[in-house]
Design an enzyme around this catalytic site. Structure first.
Site, short mmCIF file in Angstrom:
data_model
loop_
_atom_site.label_atom_id
_atom_site.label_comp_id
_atom_site.label_asym_id
_atom_site.label_seq_id
_atom_site.Cartn_x
_atom_site.Cartn_y
_atom_site.Cartn_z
N HIS A 219 -8.88 -6.18 2.91
CA HIS A 219 -9.01 -4.73 3.02
C HIS A 219 -8.12 -4.00 2.02
O HIS A 219 -8.02 -2.78 2.03
CB HIS A 219 -8.64 -4.33 4.46
N LYS A 221 -6.54 -2.38 -1.45
CA LYS A 221 -6.98 -1.65 -2.65
C LYS A 221 -5.78 -1.62 -3.59
O LYS A 221 -4.75 -0.99 -3.29
CB LYS A 221 -7.41 -0.22 -2.33
N ASP A 226 -0.67 -3.25 -16.84
CA ASP A 226 0.44 -3.71 -17.69
C ASP A 226 1.71 -4.04 -16.90
O ASP A 226 2.79 -4.12 -17.49
CB ASP A 226 0.76 -2.68 -18.77
N HIS A 396 -9.60 9.76 6.41
CA HIS A 396 -9.54 8.29 6.32
C HIS A 396 -8.14 7.78 5.95
O HIS A 396 -7.94 6.60 5.73
CB HIS A 396 -10.56 7.84 5.26
N LYS A 398 -4.18 6.55 5.95
CA LYS A 398 -3.36 5.67 6.79
C LYS A 398 -1.90 5.95 6.44
O LYS A 398 -1.30 5.32 5.57
CB LYS A 398 -3.68 4.20 6.53
N ASP A 403 11.10 11.02 11.20
CA ASP A 403 12.49 11.46 11.14
C ASP A 403 12.98 11.89 9.76
O ASP A 403 14.18 11.79 9.46
CB ASP A 403 13.41 10.35 11.67
#
Length: 478
Positions: A219, A221, A226, A396, A398, A403
């Site tokens: 999952h 990405k 370089d 979408h 995440k 704090d």
């Protein structure tokens, strides 16, 4: 006679699976459920177990060879871990988080690093602009890895740019997940390959390995250019991030651009996945892990885990952030199916007076997921967790903020699949700058969202409760 042989083979297989469950089983409830399935569902129980039930932490898909370079790095990790107790190796503003640093260093094997420049990218257009700019400036190599690489205008732009870079002498490696990108046509892949781009599919959907690999997906990405600039986060390659979706509207997400020493950790994750998927170890060479000059002020750490990792590091990250929060913990995630331990942590945190808020989309891309997520609402609301439904498009992202000190941006959903079955990667930033910036965005988004009232939610129809209960049964598979 033939039927007798089949029955004998069936029962022998069942006995072997039972022995494996007893030796390698995880939670007692899960082990008992599989035992019942194997013995009460003829044939199907065993097939379900092969697809969904095997413990990959005990029987790994892949384990890197302990080359001298890898052994040297692991020794460096162990040495750093020991020094965390003996010396002040952490910046002053991170020392109060030494327990978390130690946990993630030990479980995920990635060292934190100072001197990074981190830029949160808060939507698809800004993310793609930054990635394309980085690709245009590549001088040596480009590494690209996506769960979903969906054909369309955006994918075509990627293809043309990558072809041009290959002609300039740039080495390009392209890794896609076999399930997430299953609609990626053979013609598109051949166009990549014929241009001189190296292509590999992670656990491709092949008949011979279908049962063993279907449930375990990559999952992640990742883009690395370089070895000096990298990207990771929740955004895939799909036109729905720039044109929207007919049903859900514009897909909204958060990505992260990284410059500095932390890019080496991103590179290492790609290298391990590339080695597994392609069988080639060339990306593990020292030339891809050169020392990077500090370019910023951020202290951060990569946290990566998968079904065959020694520990569920991403789950431990989320659990630790929630468990250690003193003032607030704000969570943005589309798929909140926390499981028992994290649900308990959220409840304890809220009951102790910590401001716990969850922000998720009012829309869902899956009815089953929608009802499974909602099945946890009442238990959280009762404990004082605040839940907000975002009205615009499909959220979408995440992201976790806590704090004014900790910020996690990555690929992992807050669900059992991300914790147990998927290969995921998150970046944890220690410090105020990132946390305060994203906290402002979070509060602004909450203000335009609708907060769920506990007493009103309890009055929902019986039909909805039944849908939630039925969907909750499948929550470990989502």
């Amino acid at each position: 006679m033939f039927l007798t042989i089949l029955l004998v083979l069936y029962f022998l297989t069942a006995i072997i699976l039972v022995m494996g469950l007893l030796v390698n089983g995880a939670r007692p409830t899960k082990t008992l459920a599989w035992l019942l399935a194997i013995f009460t569902i003829p044939v199907g129980g065993i097939l379900f177990y092969f697809v969904l039930g095997r413990n990959k932490r005990k029987n790994k898909f892949f384990e890197l060879k302990k080359t001298p370079g890898i052994s040297e790095y692991l020794n460096k990790v162990d040495d750093y871990y020991r020094k965390l107790d003996e010396e002040k190796v952490l910046p002053e503003h991170v020392r109060e988080q030494v327990k978390l640093v130690k946990l993630l260093t030990k479980s995920s094997k990635f060292l934190p690093s100072a001197g990074n420049a981190l830029l949160p990218l808060k939507n698809g257009p800004s993310t793609y602009t930054a990635i394309f700019d980085a690709l245009e400036n590549a001088k040596k190599y480009i590494h690209i890895q996506y769960y979903i690489f969906e054909e369309g205008e955006l994918a075509d732009n990627f293809l043309q740019l990558l072809k041009r870079k290959v002609k300039e002498g740039i080495k390009v490696r392209f890794l896609y997940d076999g399930f997430g990108s299953w609609e990626l046509s053979r013609a598109f892949i051949q166009s990549l390959e014929s241009s001189g781009i190296e292509v590999a599919g992670f656990l491709p959907m092949r008949f011979g390995k279908f049962l063993s690999s279907l449930n375990y997906r990559n999952h992640r990405k990742i883009v690395v250019v370089d070895g000096s600039i990298g990207f990771t986060g929740g955004i895939n390659i799909s036109d729905k991030y720039i044109k929207g979706d007919p049903d859900l509207g514009m897909w909204l997400d958060t990505h992260l651009m990284i410059e500095g020493p932390l890019v080496r950790s991103l590179q290492a994750v790609f290298a391990m996945d590339w080695c597994f998927a392609s069988g080639k170890e060339d990306v593990l060479s020292a030339e891809h892990f050169l020392e990077e000059t500090p370019v910023g002020q951020s202290f951060a750490q990569v946290v990566a885990s998968g079904p065959d990792s020694d520990f569920a590091s991403v789950r431990q990250l989320y659990f630790s952030i929630v468990n250690s929060a003193k003032q607030y913990v704000y969570i943005i995630n589309p798929y909140i199916v926390p499981g028992e331990a994290l649900l308990e942590a959220l409840q304890v945190c809220a009951l102790a007076g910590v401001d716990v808020r969850l922000l998720l989309s009012s829309k869902s891309d899956s009815r089953l997921v929608k009802w499974s997520v909602r099945s946890y609402f009442e238990d959280m609301l009762r404990a004082g967790v605040k839940i907000y439904l975002y009205p615009e498009g499909f959220l979408h992202s995440k992201v976790i903020i806590s704090d004014d000190r900790l910020t996690s941006i990555g690929t992992a959903n807050l669900d059992v699949r991300s914790f147990e079955q998927n290969y995921e990667i998150n970046v944890l930033t220690y410090g105020e700058a990132m946390a305060c910036e994203l906290k402002k965005d979070f509060i602004r988004d909450c203000e335009i969202s609708s907060e769920i009232d506990y007493n009103e939610f309890r009055k929902r129809p019986l039909t909805e409760r039944l849908k939630e209960g039925a969907a909750k049964i499948f929550s470990p598979l989502l």
